[in-house]
Scaffold this motif. Structure first.
Motif, PDB file in Angstrom:
ATOM      1  N   ALA A 146      41.450  17.861  33.061  1.00 36.49           N
ATOM      2  CA  ALA A 146      42.392  17.792  31.931  1.00 36.49           C
ATOM      3  C   ALA A 146      41.751  17.042  30.766  1.00 36.49           C
ATOM      4  N   ASN A 147      41.078  15.930  31.059  1.00 39.71           N
ATOM      5  CA  ASN A 147      40.422  15.168  29.997  1.00 39.71           C
ATOM      6  C   ASN A 147      39.312  15.972  29.331  1.00 39.71           C
ATOM      7  N   LEU A 148      38.568  16.737  30.116  1.00 38.31           N
ATOM      8  CA  LEU A 148      37.523  17.571  29.519  1.00 38.31           C
ATOM      9  C   LEU A 148      38.138  18.583  28.550  1.00 38.31           C
ATOM     10  N   HIS A 149      39.254  19.155  28.938  1.00 36.69           N
ATOM     11  CA  HIS A 149      39.923  20.098  28.035  1.00 36.69           C
ATOM     12  C   HIS A 149      40.414  19.393  26.774  1.00 36.69           C
ATOM     13  N   PHE A 150      41.010  18.205  26.919  1.00 39.14           N
ATOM     14  CA  PHE A 150      41.465  17.468  25.743  1.00 39.14           C
ATOM     15  C   PHE A 150      40.301  17.119  24.818  1.00 39.14           C
ATOM     16  N   MET A 151      39.169  16.773  25.425  1.00 36.29           N
ATOM     17  CA  MET A 151      37.978  16.471  24.619  1.00 36.29           C
ATOM     18  C   MET A 151      37.477  17.719  23.895  1.00 36.29           C
ATOM     19  N   MET A 152      37.538  18.860  24.568  1.00 38.14           N
ATOM     20  CA  MET A 152      37.055  20.087  23.932  1.00 38.14           C
ATOM     21  C   MET A 152      37.975  20.560  22.807  1.00 38.14           C
ATOM     22  N   VAL A 153      39.234  20.185  22.871  1.00 42.33           N
ATOM     23  CA  VAL A 153      40.124  20.466  21.738  1.00 42.33           C
ATOM     24  C   VAL A 153      39.553  19.832  20.470  1.00 42.33           C
ATOM     25  N   SER A 154      38.970  18.646  20.626  1.00 41.68           N
ATOM     26  CA  SER A 154      38.431  17.932  19.470  1.00 41.68           C
ATOM     27  C   SER A 154      36.973  18.261  19.185  1.00 41.68           C
ATOM     28  N   PHE A 155      36.175  18.387  20.241  1.00 43.73           N
ATOM     29  CA  PHE A 155      34.723  18.441  20.049  1.00 43.73           C
ATOM     30  C   PHE A 155      34.119  19.821  20.282  1.00 43.73           C
ATOM     31  N   TYR A 156      34.935  20.786  20.649  1.00 42.04           N
ATOM     32  CA  TYR A 156      34.467  22.169  20.667  1.00 42.04           C
ATOM     33  C   TYR A 156      35.221  22.920  19.584  1.00 42.04           C
ATOM     34  N   GLN A 157      34.583  23.041  18.452  1.00 48.28           N
ATOM     35  CA  GLN A 157      35.181  23.697  17.284  1.00 48.28           C
ATOM     36  C   GLN A 157      34.290  24.874  16.890  1.00 48.28           C
ATOM     37  N   PRO A 158      34.402  25.991  17.614  1.00 53.53           N
ATOM     38  CA  PRO A 158      33.472  27.103  17.417  1.00 53.53           C
ATOM     39  C   PRO A 158      33.704  27.849  16.105  1.00 53.53           C
ATOM     40  N   THR A 159      32.623  28.439  15.630  1.00 53.14           N
ATOM     41  CA  THR A 159      32.684  29.367  14.501  1.00 53.14           C
ATOM     42  C   THR A 159      32.106  30.697  14.981  1.00 53.14           C
ATOM     43  N   LYS A 160      32.144  31.715  14.133  1.00 50.54           N
ATOM     44  CA  LYS A 160      31.600  33.013  14.521  1.00 50.54           C
ATOM     45  C   LYS A 160      30.105  32.915  14.806  1.00 50.54           C
ATOM     46  N   LYS A 161      29.432  32.019  14.094  1.00 51.26           N
ATOM     47  CA  LYS A 161      27.993  31.846  14.285  1.00 51.26           C
ATOM     48  C   LYS A 161      27.686  30.865  15.415  1.00 51.26           C
ATOM     49  N   ARG A 162      28.369  29.716  15.426  1.00 47.32           N
ATOM     50  CA  ARG A 162      28.085  28.651  16.408  1.00 47.32           C
ATOM     51  C   ARG A 162      29.274  28.518  17.345  1.00 47.32           C
ATOM     52  N   TYR A 163      29.168  29.126  18.504  1.00 54.15           N
ATOM     53  CA  TYR A 163      30.302  29.109  19.429  1.00 54.15           C
ATOM     54  C   TYR A 163      29.907  28.912  20.900  1.00 54.15           C
ATOM     55  N   LYS A 164      28.639  28.934  21.209  1.00 52.69           N
ATOM     56  CA  LYS A 164      28.215  28.896  22.609  1.00 52.69           C
ATOM     57  C   LYS A 164      28.337  27.495  23.204  1.00 52.69           C
ATOM     58  N   ILE A 165      28.469  27.447  24.535  1.00 57.22           N
ATOM     59  CA  ILE A 165      28.531  26.190  25.272  1.00 57.22           C
ATOM     60  C   ILE A 165      27.419  26.187  26.309  1.00 57.22           C
ATOM     61  N   LEU A 166      26.643  25.100  26.323  1.00 54.26           N
ATOM     62  CA  LEU A 166      25.531  24.964  27.266  1.00 54.26           C
ATOM     63  C   LEU A 166      25.923  24.023  28.395  1.00 54.26           C
ATOM     64  N   ILE A 167      25.732  24.469  29.632  1.00 51.79           N
ATOM     65  CA  ILE A 167      25.979  23.634  30.805  1.00 51.79           C
ATOM     66  C   ILE A 167      24.839  23.830  31.805  1.00 51.79           C
ATOM     67  N   GLU A 168      24.832  23.008  32.862  1.00 50.80           N
ATOM     68  CA  GLU A 168      23.886  23.228  33.957  1.00 50.80           C
ATOM     69  C   GLU A 168      24.238  24.542  34.661  1.00 50.80           C
ATOM     70  N   ALA A 169      23.214  25.252  35.121  1.00 52.75           N
ATOM     71  CA  ALA A 169      23.466  26.495  35.856  1.00 52.75           C
ATOM     72  C   ALA A 169      24.247  26.208  37.129  1.00 52.75           C
ATOM     73  N   ASP A 170      23.982  25.065  37.759  1.00 52.88           N
ATOM     74  CA  ASP A 170      24.691  24.698  38.990  1.00 52.88           C
ATOM     75  C   ASP A 170      25.595  23.497  38.736  1.00 52.88           C
ATOM     76  N   ALA A 171      26.360  23.583  37.659  1.00 54.12           N
ATOM     77  CA  ALA A 171      27.347  22.542  37.366  1.00 54.12           C
ATOM     78  C   ALA A 171      28.456  22.584  38.417  1.00 54.12           C
ATOM     79  N   PHE A 172      29.209  21.501  38.520  1.00 56.33           N
ATOM     80  CA  PHE A 172      30.358  21.510  39.424  1.00 56.33           C
ATOM     81  C   PHE A 172      31.290  22.648  38.983  1.00 56.33           C
ATOM     82  N   PRO A 173      31.780  23.448  39.929  1.00 53.03           N
ATOM     83  CA  PRO A 173      32.530  24.657  39.560  1.00 53.03           C
ATOM     84  C   PRO A 173      33.654  24.441  38.550  1.00 53.03           C
ATOM     85  N   SER A 174      34.381  23.328  38.662  1.00 53.75           N
ATOM     86  CA  SER A 174      35.512  23.137  37.745  1.00 53.75           C
ATOM     87  C   SER A 174      35.043  23.001  36.301  1.00 53.75           C
ATOM     88  N   ASP A 175      33.841  22.465  36.083  1.00 58.50           N
ATOM     89  CA  ASP A 175      33.313  22.382  34.722  1.00 58.50           C
ATOM     90  C   ASP A 175      33.042  23.777  34.175  1.00 58.50           C
TER      91      ASP A 175
END
Length: 422
Positions: free
Chosen positions: A109-138
């Motif tokens: 839930a906190n990750l989602h709340f943080m992404m409301v603020s810190f994930y502000q995608p545009t048509k050009k810049r919208y991708k999210i980078l994570i570890e390939a083997d991140a914990f599934p919930s992430d």
């Protein structure tokens, strides 16, 4: 390390020298079928209960029973500002300033709340980078964020992968990804300590690299909080979140912690969800005032905090506050080093340790990859009184936690593993 010895006498001697050994007595240790204490090695999944937790929870139950709503002001630990005390203690653990930390919600839930603020995608810049083997919930969380913003999750997700026939991630590969796609990436979200391999990442290096390309950078510290020196403020990360039921011993599913860097503390233009507990404390109960956002991490709260759950966190954090992370990490490195030493004495024919060998690149967890094994190996360990964690397809995760695990625990664990492997 050359000064380790593979004998029970050595383990006993180390426990006698250990200034933290008696803290083990402050925790409930699960019992095996024969009545003896289990060898509990899954503090990275669920920490043990401090013996004082019941009294802390009962205190709030008693104040609720005798004071009712007045407990917000007149309880032994007044509920109105209960979370503030926890925030200050939590900030010490994660290397942050009090204004940067709040205890609220749960991890995803906190990750989602943080992404409301810190994930502000545009048509050009919208991708999210994570570890390939991140914990599934992430992975689920960021995919749903991409979909929420009408992007294709398959196209929008950028994976930082290990090289062929390797388990650990390489920073050069991350640099290469950002050189090629940095201007398309809006957010980097990495697990501070990878749940599977136990690799502890250089948060400052990742943050500086991400910021160089204009990305926001956040960390899931579920396997880091209470385990390693996160130094979140100095890392420069925009945000971080973590659960408290692993190394922080707050009980199953307990509420989580959240970090927002001080440079964002007074930025009222950041997009966010709001609630009355993120509203100015001076006017909060006037009820009819327009929203006036609190500065710092508290400005991301929505609701008044759950006191009964927080009482369990308080019980554990006071132990951490008494011991301090420096002493815990010092013991952790020696205890995990001893575990590594004993495992290597068994030879490398049947297994290998996939966790980094550098103590500064790991916490207390060692992930043991067993050749040609299945979960029956884990089941045999459980039958022998060893509580560890199995991860498909062939990894046993063991975390000798410095607050309550001993050198004897590590010795007997390896002896049981040796017997079963034979």
């Amino acid at each position: 390390m050359s000064n380790y010895k593979s004998s029970l006498a050595f383990a006993l001697e180390q426990d006698q020298k250990d200034e933290l050994y008696l803290y083990r007595n402050q925790f409930h240790i699960p019992k095996h079928n024969n009545g003896s204490e289990c060898i509990y090695m899954t503090g990275n999944s669920l920490g043990l209960q401090p013996k004082q937790t019941k009294a802390y929870v009962n205190q709030e139950l008693e104040d609720w029973a005798t004071l009712g709503v007045e407990g917000h002001f007149h309880a032994k630990n007044p509920w109105l500002n209960y979370h503030e005390v926890l925030g200050e203690q939590m900030a010490k653990l994660v290397g942050a300033k009090p204004i940067e930390v709040v205890v609220m919600n749960t991890l995803t839930a906190n990750l989602h709340f943080m992404m409301v603020s810190f994930y502000q995608p545009t048509k050009k810049r919208y991708k999210i980078l994570i570890e390939a083997d991140a914990f599934p919930s992430d992975k689920y969380a960021v995919e749903s964020q991409l979909q929420h913003h009408s992007f294709n999750a398959e196209d929008g997700l950028v994976l930082w992968k290990a090289r062929e026939n390797e388990e650990l991630l390489n920073y050069e590969d991350l640099e290469s990804i950002l050189e090629k796609q940095g201007e398309d990436i809006a957010l980097i979200l990495i697990g501070a300590v990878n749940y599977y391999t136990g690799q502890f990442f250089d948060l400052k290096r990742i943050t500086e690299l991400g910021h160089k390309y204009g990305c926001m950078v956040g960390f899931d510290c579920a396997h880091g909080a209470g385990n390693v020196a996160l130094n979140l403020h100095d890392s420069g990360a925009d945000f971080a979140a973590w659960c408290t039921y692993k190394y922080l011993n707050s009980g199953p599913g307990s509420i989580a912690g959240c970090f927002v860097h001080e440079r964002h503390a007074y930025n009222k233009n950041l997009n966010r969800f709001a609630g009355w507990w993120s509203h100015n404390k001076e006017t909060r109960f006037k009820m009819r005032d327009e929203f006036d956002q609190l500065p710092g991490a508290e400005g991301w709260q929505l609701s008044n905090p759950p006191i009964l759950a927080m009482a369990a966190i308080k019980a554990s954090l006071e132990i951490f506050n008494e011991v301090g992370m420096d002493k815990l990490i010092k013991k952790s490195k020696r205890l995990t080093g001893y575990f590594e030493f004993l495992l290597k004495q068994l030879g490398s024919e049947t297994f290998k340790i996939i966790t980094p060998s550098n103590p500064d690149e790991r916490g207390c967890q060692l992930s043991i990859q067993v050749k040609n094994a299945d979960k029956s190996l884990h089941n045999k360990l459980t039958e022998a009184g060893v509580i560890s964690d199995w991860r498909e397809p062939n990894v046993i995760r063991c975390a000798p936690t410095p607050l309550y695990n001993s050198f004897q625990d590590v010795y007997y664990l390896v002896e049981q593993l040796k017997t079963i492997l034979k």
